[in-house]
Design a protein around this motif. Structure first.
Motif, short mmCIF file in Angstrom:
data_model
loop_
_atom_site.label_atom_id
_atom_site.label_comp_id
_atom_site.label_asym_id
_atom_site.label_seq_id
_atom_site.Cartn_x
_atom_site.Cartn_y
_atom_site.Cartn_z
N GLU A 168 0.78 -1.24 0.00
CA GLU A 168 0.00 0.00 0.00
C GLU A 168 0.81 1.29 0.00
O GLU A 168 0.43 2.25 -0.67
N ARG A 172 -0.80 2.91 -3.42
CA ARG A 172 -1.63 4.06 -3.08
C ARG A 172 -0.80 5.26 -2.63
O ARG A 172 -1.03 6.38 -3.06
N GLY A 173 0.19 5.05 -1.74
CA GLY A 173 0.95 6.17 -1.20
C GLY A 173 1.87 6.85 -2.20
O GLY A 173 2.20 8.02 -2.05
N TYR A 176 -0.58 6.36 -6.76
CA TYR A 176 -1.90 6.96 -6.89
C TYR A 176 -1.87 8.50 -6.97
O TYR A 176 -2.46 9.08 -7.89
N THR A 235 -9.65 0.45 -2.35
CA THR A 235 -8.53 0.93 -1.55
C THR A 235 -8.17 2.37 -1.93
O THR A 235 -7.70 3.13 -1.08
N TYR A 239 -7.93 5.44 0.60
CA TYR A 239 -6.76 6.31 0.66
C TYR A 239 -7.16 7.78 0.57
O TYR A 239 -6.65 8.61 1.33
N GLY A 243 -5.97 8.25 3.98
CA GLY A 243 -4.56 7.98 3.81
C GLY A 243 -4.18 6.51 3.72
O GLY A 243 -5.02 5.62 3.62
N VAL A 244 -2.87 6.28 3.77
CA VAL A 244 -2.33 4.94 3.56
C VAL A 244 -2.81 3.94 4.60
O VAL A 244 -3.05 2.77 4.29
N SER A 247 -6.08 2.60 3.49
CA SER A 247 -5.98 1.67 2.36
C SER A 247 -5.40 0.33 2.82
O SER A 247 -5.79 -0.72 2.32
#
Length: 304
Positions: A168, A172-173, A176, A235, A239, A243-244, A247
């Motif tokens: 993640e 995502r962090g 994304y 997810t 996020y 935030g992470v 997710s």
């Protein structure tokens, strides 16, 4: 999703006056986003696929030595890639990307909701499949899985580390927010989901993984690969809201519920894809997007 592998941010707090030359604007140029994104993808795929290729070459089960080491190391490709991008960005003195979501303590209140809602989506699909004449739900498989892992505590730790923690901060962090610089939320969710699904493909060729047991050329295997896409969208929504950490919780809930319920039949997987996809698309379409900050943001944990 290495199942082997919901408030907008507030504006940044005011900062002391500084000259334009010394204070960067929030967000980085598009060229920088693309450079960082390309580096992240190359490292995430390169580290993971090289490690999993080594595991395939060694043969044997993913859970036994010597195959276990490269197999497990491969799951950390996205995390290691994210760390490299973060160090590179900080050395260049660049701000956090505009769409990165900082961690806020009050966001912790959302985590139980993400956990329950995601698990309920998978459980709902399993119950619908059972009502349609599919396999009846049973806890026997869950007991066996936890026993094989060394007990409930060891099982939960493995489910946190393998997938949520190892992936993640990267998908995502790091990826994304950079993709959001030039794309809409729904588009990023879909595209990143496809990329995430492709990243998992070598796992189908490593003995002892869930993917290998399903088989890539089977309906269950193909549906499993497709199920990564709505999970990426869900997810992504988590996020953007918190935030992470959020997710990670969503990723953990989906993986763990699917394993404990032994979700593997085509009907159940198809329902998971459909139900999770509808929920994620609805949330990404109708919910308010994270506002762009008007001042440089402090470093958010897990974001690069």
């Amino acid at each position: 999703m290495a199942v082997s592998s919901m408030a907008s941010t507030s504006p940044a707090s005011p900062t002391s006056p500084a000259s334009p030359a010394s204070t960067p604007l929030a967000g980085a140029p598009t060229g920088t986003h693309r450079s960082d994104l390309g580096l992240f993808m190359a490292l995430a795929f390169g580290i993971s696929w090289a490690s999993w290729g080594t595991a395939m070459g060694l043969g044997g089960s993913a859970m036994t030595s010597p195959t276990a080491l490269p197999y497990l190391f491969g799951a950390f490709g996205p995390l290691l890639a994210a760390l490299v991008v973060r160090v590179r960005r900080r050395r260049r003195g660049e701000p956090v990307p505009e769409h990165a979501v900082r961690f806020r303590s009050r966001a912790l209140a959302w985590l139980p909701l993400f956990l329950v809602a995601t698990s309920a989506t998978v459980l709902g699909a399993a119950l619908l499949a059972q009502a349609a004449g599919g396999t009846a739900l049973s806890l026997d498989g869950a007991r066996d899985v936890m026993a094989d892992a060394g007990g409930p505590a060891a099982f939960l730790v493995s489910m946190i580390v393998s997938g949520p923690l190892s992936e993640e901060p990267g998908w995502r962090g790091t990826a994304y927010p950079r993709m959001r610089a030039s794309m809409g939320r729904l588009q990023v969710g879909l595209l990143l989901g496809v990329i995430w699904s492709v990243w998992h493909l070598p796992l189908f060729f490593i003995d002892g993984t869930v993917q290998n047991e399903l088989g890539l050329a089977t309906p269950s295997g193909m549906l499993f690969a497709v199920s990564v896409i709505p999970m990426a969208m869900l997810t992504a929504y988590a996020y953007e809201r918190a935030g992470v950490v959020a997710s990670m919780v969503t990723h953990f809930a989906a993986n763990t519920t699917m394993i404990l319920l032994d979700v593997h039949t085509p009907v159940t997987l198809a329902l998971v894809v459909g139900l999770m996809g509808l929920v994620a698309a609805f949330l990404l379409t109708v919910s308010r997007s994270t506002p762009a900050p008007t001042a440089p943001m402090p470093e958010p944990p897990g974001a690069s």
